[in-house]
Motif scaffolding. Structure first.
Motif, PDB file in Angstrom:
ATOM      1  N   MET A   1      -4.455 -13.586   6.434  1.00  0.00           N
ATOM      2  CA  MET A   1      -3.135 -12.524   5.784  1.00  0.00           C
ATOM      3  C   MET A   1      -3.070 -12.445   4.660  1.00  0.00           C
ATOM      4  O   MET A   1      -3.521 -12.491   3.921  1.00  0.00           O
ATOM      5  N   GLU A   2      -2.013 -11.544   4.291  1.00  0.00           N
ATOM      6  CA  GLU A   2      -1.730 -10.528   3.258  1.00  0.00           C
ATOM      7  C   GLU A   2      -0.184 -11.029   3.040  1.00  0.00           C
ATOM      8  O   GLU A   2       0.705 -11.192   3.957  1.00  0.00           O
ATOM      9  N   LYS A   3       0.074 -11.742   1.019  1.00  0.00           N
ATOM     10  CA  LYS A   3       1.423 -12.198   0.826  1.00  0.00           C
ATOM     11  C   LYS A   3       1.694 -10.849   0.024  1.00  0.00           C
ATOM     12  O   LYS A   3       0.803 -10.480  -1.248  1.00  0.00           O
ATOM     13  N   LYS A   4       2.982 -10.350   0.455  1.00  0.00           N
ATOM     14  CA  LYS A   4       3.536  -9.977  -0.756  1.00  0.00           C
ATOM     15  C   LYS A   4       4.848  -9.781  -1.772  1.00  0.00           C
ATOM     16  O   LYS A   4       5.760 -10.484  -0.526  1.00  0.00           O
ATOM     17  N   ILE A   5       5.749  -9.727  -2.674  1.00  0.00           N
ATOM     18  CA  ILE A   5       6.311 -10.531  -2.824  1.00  0.00           C
ATOM     19  C   ILE A   5       7.817  -9.623  -3.820  1.00  0.00           C
ATOM     20  O   ILE A   5       6.587  -8.614  -4.498  1.00  0.00           O
ATOM     21  N   ILE A   6       8.475  -9.168  -3.270  1.00  0.00           N
ATOM     22  CA  ILE A   6       9.115  -8.117  -3.136  1.00  0.00           C
ATOM     23  C   ILE A   6      10.996  -8.766  -4.025  1.00  0.00           C
ATOM     24  O   ILE A   6      11.075  -9.369  -3.154  1.00  0.00           O
ATOM     25  N   THR A   7      11.708  -7.107  -3.849  1.00  0.00           N
ATOM     26  CA  THR A   7      12.984  -7.844  -3.991  1.00  0.00           C
ATOM     27  C   THR A   7      13.993  -6.838  -2.948  1.00  0.00           C
ATOM     28  O   THR A   7      13.611  -5.814  -2.979  1.00  0.00           O
ATOM     29  N   CYS A   8      14.792  -7.916  -2.537  1.00  0.00           N
ATOM     30  CA  CYS A   8      15.497  -7.486  -1.507  1.00  0.00           C
ATOM     31  C   CYS A   8      16.582  -5.902  -2.144  1.00  0.00           C
ATOM     32  O   CYS A   8      17.084  -6.839  -2.389  1.00  0.00           O
ATOM     33  N   THR A   9      16.400  -5.074  -1.503  1.00  0.00           N
ATOM     34  CA  THR A   9      17.409  -3.748  -0.981  1.00  0.00           C
ATOM     35  C   THR A   9      18.527  -4.074  -0.013  1.00  0.00           C
ATOM     36  O   THR A   9      19.120  -2.801  -0.026  1.00  0.00           O
ATOM     37  N   GLY A  10      19.169  -4.960   0.268  1.00  0.00           N
ATOM     38  CA  GLY A  10      19.565  -4.729   1.640  1.00  0.00           C
ATOM     39  C   GLY A  10      21.417  -5.060   1.256  1.00  0.00           C
ATOM     40  O   GLY A  10      21.984  -4.658   2.146  1.00  0.00           O
ATOM     41  N   CYS A  11      21.343  -6.193  -0.109  1.00  0.00           N
ATOM     42  CA  CYS A  11      22.739  -6.563   0.149  1.00  0.00           C
ATOM     43  C   CYS A  11      22.846  -6.429  -1.462  1.00  0.00           C
ATOM     44  O   CYS A  11      21.314  -6.502  -2.079  1.00  0.00           O
ATOM     45  N   ARG A  12      24.142  -6.806  -2.292  1.00  0.00           N
ATOM     46  CA  ARG A  12      24.051  -6.882  -3.908  1.00  0.00           C
ATOM     47  C   ARG A  12      22.904  -8.681  -4.064  1.00  0.00           C
ATOM     48  O   ARG A  12      22.474  -8.274  -5.059  1.00  0.00           O
ATOM     49  N   GLU A  20       4.587 -11.846   4.509  1.00  0.00           N
ATOM     50  CA  GLU A  20       3.421 -12.150   4.856  1.00  0.00           C
ATOM     51  C   GLU A  20       3.318 -11.499   6.301  1.00  0.00           C
ATOM     52  O   GLU A  20       3.602 -11.176   6.844  1.00  0.00           O
ATOM     53  N   THR A  21       2.410 -10.373   5.585  1.00  0.00           N
ATOM     54  CA  THR A  21       1.792  -9.309   6.727  1.00  0.00           C
ATOM     55  C   THR A  21      -0.187  -9.604   7.622  1.00  0.00           C
ATOM     56  O   THR A  21      -1.003 -10.030   6.490  1.00  0.00           O
ATOM     57  N   GLU A  22      -0.226  -8.926   8.185  1.00  0.00           N
ATOM     58  CA  GLU A  22      -1.112  -9.187   9.054  1.00  0.00           C
ATOM     59  C   GLU A  22      -1.650  -7.887  10.206  1.00  0.00           C
ATOM     60  O   GLU A  22      -0.110  -8.065  10.977  1.00  0.00           O
ATOM     61  N   ASP A  23      -2.826  -7.318   9.563  1.00  0.00           N
ATOM     62  CA  ASP A  23      -2.774  -6.210  10.283  1.00  0.00           C
ATOM     63  C   ASP A  23      -1.467  -4.943  10.624  1.00  0.00           C
ATOM     64  O   ASP A  23      -1.227  -4.570  11.985  1.00  0.00           O
ATOM     65  N   GLY A  24      -1.042  -4.859   9.304  1.00  0.00           N
ATOM     66  CA  GLY A  24       0.508  -4.015   9.397  1.00  0.00           C
ATOM     67  C   GLY A  24       1.501  -4.803   9.966  1.00  0.00           C
ATOM     68  O   GLY A  24       2.609  -3.530   9.755  1.00  0.00           O
ATOM     69  N   GLU A  25       1.855  -5.545  10.827  1.00  0.00           N
ATOM     70  CA  GLU A  25       2.960  -6.090  10.859  1.00  0.00           C
ATOM     71  C   GLU A  25       3.930  -7.609   9.809  1.00  0.00           C
ATOM     72  O   GLU A  25       2.802  -8.359   9.092  1.00  0.00           O
ATOM     73  N   VAL A  26       4.806  -7.628  10.088  1.00  0.00           N
ATOM     74  CA  VAL A  26       5.471  -8.520   9.426  1.00  0.00           C
ATOM     75  C   VAL A  26       5.454  -9.788   9.781  1.00  0.00           C
ATOM     76  O   VAL A  26       5.059  -9.532  11.616  1.00  0.00           O
ATOM     77  N   VAL A  27       4.554 -10.500   9.494  1.00  0.00           N
ATOM     78  CA  VAL A  27       4.260 -11.973  10.166  1.00  0.00           C
ATOM     79  C   VAL A  27       5.275 -13.090   9.777  1.00  0.00           C
ATOM     80  O   VAL A  27       6.164 -13.539  10.917  1.00  0.00           O
ATOM     81  N   ASP A  28       6.070 -12.628   8.733  1.00  0.00           N
ATOM     82  CA  ASP A  28       7.438 -14.339   8.001  1.00  0.00           C
ATOM     83  C   ASP A  28       7.995 -13.680   6.851  1.00  0.00           C
ATOM     84  O   ASP A  28       6.675 -13.304   6.146  1.00  0.00           O
TER      85      ASP A  28
END
Length: 53
Positions: A1-12, A20-28
């Motif tokens: 599993m791979e973890k990335k930290i991103i800033t959400c741009t969905g709202c203010r 958390e991703t695995e095989d190119g899919e969002v797991v959590d």
């Protein structure tokens, strides 16, 4: 599993998401204040240059 930290741009709120991703899919997704965070996480996988890391 791979973890990335991103800033959400969905709202203010600009939540900091731990994605958390695995095989190119969002797991959590943690840290989202609303359901848009899941969609933003998937969009990050599809188009990483559109989202701030």
């Amino acid at each position: 599993m791979e973890k990335k930290i991103i800033t959400c741009t969905g709202c203010r709120n600009a939540c900091i998401l731990t994605v958390e991703t695995e095989d190119g899919e969002v797991v959590d997704v943690d840290g989202n204040g609303c359901m848009r965070g899941y969609a933003i996480a998937q969009r990050f996988l599809d188009h990483p240059s559109e989202i701030e890391e």
